[in-house]
Design an enzyme around this catalytic site. Structure first.
Site, mmCIF file in Angstrom:
data_model
loop_
_atom_site.group_PDB
_atom_site.id
_atom_site.type_symbol
_atom_site.label_atom_id
_atom_site.label_comp_id
_atom_site.label_asym_id
_atom_site.label_seq_id
_atom_site.Cartn_x
_atom_site.Cartn_y
_atom_site.Cartn_z
ATOM 1 N N SER A 186 -86.841 81.003 -33.747
ATOM 2 C CA SER A 186 -85.911 81.704 -32.712
ATOM 3 C C SER A 186 -86.175 83.082 -32.701
ATOM 4 C CB SER A 186 -84.583 81.292 -33.016
ATOM 5 O OG SER A 186 -83.622 81.654 -32.061
ATOM 6 N N ASP A 400 -84.555 71.349 -26.643
ATOM 7 C CA ASP A 400 -83.888 72.795 -27.303
ATOM 8 C C ASP A 400 -82.802 73.155 -26.245
ATOM 9 O OD1 ASP A 400 -83.522 75.590 -27.753
ATOM 10 O OD2 ASP A 400 -85.494 75.615 -28.545
ATOM 11 N N HIS A 439 -82.979 73.087 -31.087
ATOM 12 C CA HIS A 439 -83.254 74.340 -31.282
ATOM 13 C C HIS A 439 -83.708 74.354 -32.899
ATOM 14 C CE1 HIS A 439 -84.054 78.594 -30.748
ATOM 15 N NE2 HIS A 439 -82.765 78.677 -31.425
#
Length: 504
Positions: A186, A400, A439
């Site tokens: 991320s 995601d 995610h």
């Protein structure tokens, strides 16, 4: 006595030749010091031996054991900016493998610290993390208008951490790290790409999961699903959005040859929510309701992605099989709210939950024009990193629910175009797309490996480039394919087992 000295020197020389061998320390932990990087001055440094340090949460850069370390805590400031940046460097007291590992953060936090440092040291690395001088809770209200702190967060602090981490490793062990690796997902993934683009000499190998490289675009476009809901009428409840999502999985599940509850490649899924208008849905309190034409239109718009008022594409949407909860249900995605209120509107705490289409489009262009050059990390020119022999390995989940996976593939395609083709790009940059993965983990599909650094090390040090990466969890496993290949059921065997699938 002379013979013992000769043997000791010979063993020390051998240890220096081989990454992974145990290296004798040459400096006491408590006496370590560091040279402040250019443009900084030292506020304070402490170096303390600590024993039996553990971390109990999930890890993705190797298993986390009980470690004994020299814990070096450095605080720096930049000129007269008044910032105080924390850097934590862990140096294993025994078993250093001759490698350095930089670790990244998540959201508006620059570093994860023990969540990644303990597992890195367990695997033998010296490792570091930084807070970039901003709070670890992601509260941007305190630093959004500080030029220095923004620079720290975007790119500067983790480069400075890398410089000092390598220096401290050399001081402690008597030699420089032979290889250096980056780990992050991320925001941590974005930081990895920043290193490759801005400081190509820092790392030999970069692992960057679900990277937030299109920061200026994604953080506004993430409010698109809620904006669609705000365009008039009652918002579509999550139960309906989820039911339509489940219908999309059912419609496209067999495209890969097996009914496994996953869409292996959503790009081949042409599901239209209008096909399930009239479908019964069980919502709260066992109330039965029907999917309406308006419900279908809203789901389709969220999937199609952010557009301006004339229907021109602005940014990518969420893929079929993705949980819409965080982006399509009030109050919306927290990171998008903070980006809009603090950085774009300069009004922390303002309510933007009822934002409309025209306003969001204006904010998108403001974000790209005012913040793109600094914050975005989507420069496809990786030639300097390629020339120094660097390798980048990325995976991204098709499901995601925070960062659209097509943003990563958009970047990959631009790198391919600039590098001269897929074969040339494969020499230094590989992307793996994971069905059903949320995610940085979660989602209904197989889960991320415990150690994402190991295949990168094999690639960098032994030239064994990964064609697949094994993901497992939720009762299933898959050897995730290097894009643009995708998974296809072989026609026999348990659909939950990786061995029953091939890359085509």
């Amino acid at each position: 006595m002379l013979l013992l000295l000769i043997i000791w020197l010979a063993l020390g020389s051998l240890a220096q030749m081989c990454p992974g061998s145990s290296v004798l320390r040459t400096s006491p932990c408590s006496l370590l010091t560091v040279t402040p990087p250019d443009g900084t001055s030292l506020i304070n440094i402490t170096a303390t031996e600590r024993y039996n340090v553990t971390y109990d949460g999930p890890t993705f850069n190797g298993p986390a054991g009980s470690i004994d370390i020299c814990d070096v805590e450095v605080f720096l400031t930049h000129g007269d900016a008044g910032d105080a940046v924390r850097f934590t460097i862990y140096l294993p007291l025994e078993g250093w493998n001759g490698r350095w590992q930089g670790t990244g953060g998540g959201g508006f936090g620059a570093g994860e610290f023990d969540a990644e440092l303990v597992s890195a040291v367990t695997s033998g690395y010296s490792a570091g993390a930084t807070d970039a001088g901003v709070n670890l809770e992601g509260n941007t209200d305190l630093w959004y208008n500080s030029t220095q702190l923004v620079q720290n967060f975007v790119h500067l602090s983790f480069h400075e951490m890398t410089v000092m981490g390598k220096e401290l490793s050399e001081s402690f062990y008597g030699r420089k790290p032979e290889y250096s690796y980056w780990f992050g997902c991320s925001t941590g993934g974005r930081q990895g790409y920043s290193e490759a683009q801005r400081y190509p000499e820092d790392y030999d190998g970069i692992f960057a999961g679900a990277p937030a490289i299109n920061w200026d675009k994604t953080n506004v476009a993430s409010y698109w699903p809620l904006t669609v809901q705000n365009q008039g009428g009652e918002p579509v409840p999550l139960c309906k959005l989820s039911a339509i999502g489940n219908a999309s999985i059912e419609a496209c599940d067999l495209l890969d040859g097996a009914a496994d509850g996953l869409i292996s490649n959503p790009l081949r899924c042409d599901f239209n929510a209008s096909s399930v208008v009239g479908m019964e849905v069980q919502c709260d309190d066992n109330i039965t309701t029907l999917v309406t034409e308006r419900d279908a239109v809203i789901w389709n718009k969220i999937r199609s992605g952010f557009e301006d008022e004339a229907g021109n594409f602005l940014w990518y949407g969420l893929q079929p099989g993705t949980n819409y909860q965080y982006q399509a249900i009030q109050p919306g995605l927290e990171f998008a709210i903070l980006w809009i209120t603090d950085f774009l509107l300069q009004s922390p705490g303002i309510d933007v939950s009822d934002i409309k289409h025209e306003r969001l489009v204006a904010l998108f262009y403001q974000s790209v024009n005012e913040f793109g050059d600094l914050w975005s990390t989507d420069n496809p020119d990786l030639m300097a990193y390629r020339a120094r022999g660097g390798k980048i390995m990325t995976w991204h989940g098709w499901a995601d629910d925070l960062i659209p996976p097509l943003g990563t593939l958009d970047y990959w395609q631009r790198v391919v175009d600039l590098a001269g083709g897929i074969e040339e790009t494969d020499e230094f940059y590989r992307v793996f797309m994971a069905p059903g993965l949320g995610h940085c983990g979660n989602g209904p599909g197989p889960q991320v490996p415990t150690d994402n650094i190991a295949p990168l090390v094999e690639w960098v040090e032994k030239g064994r480039a990964p064609e697949t990466i094994l993901f497992s969890g939720n009762g299933q496993s898959r050897n995730i394919c290097k894009f643009p290949k995708e998974l296809q059921y072989s026609g026999s065997g348990n659909v939950s087992d990786a061995g029953s699938w091939t890359c085509v």
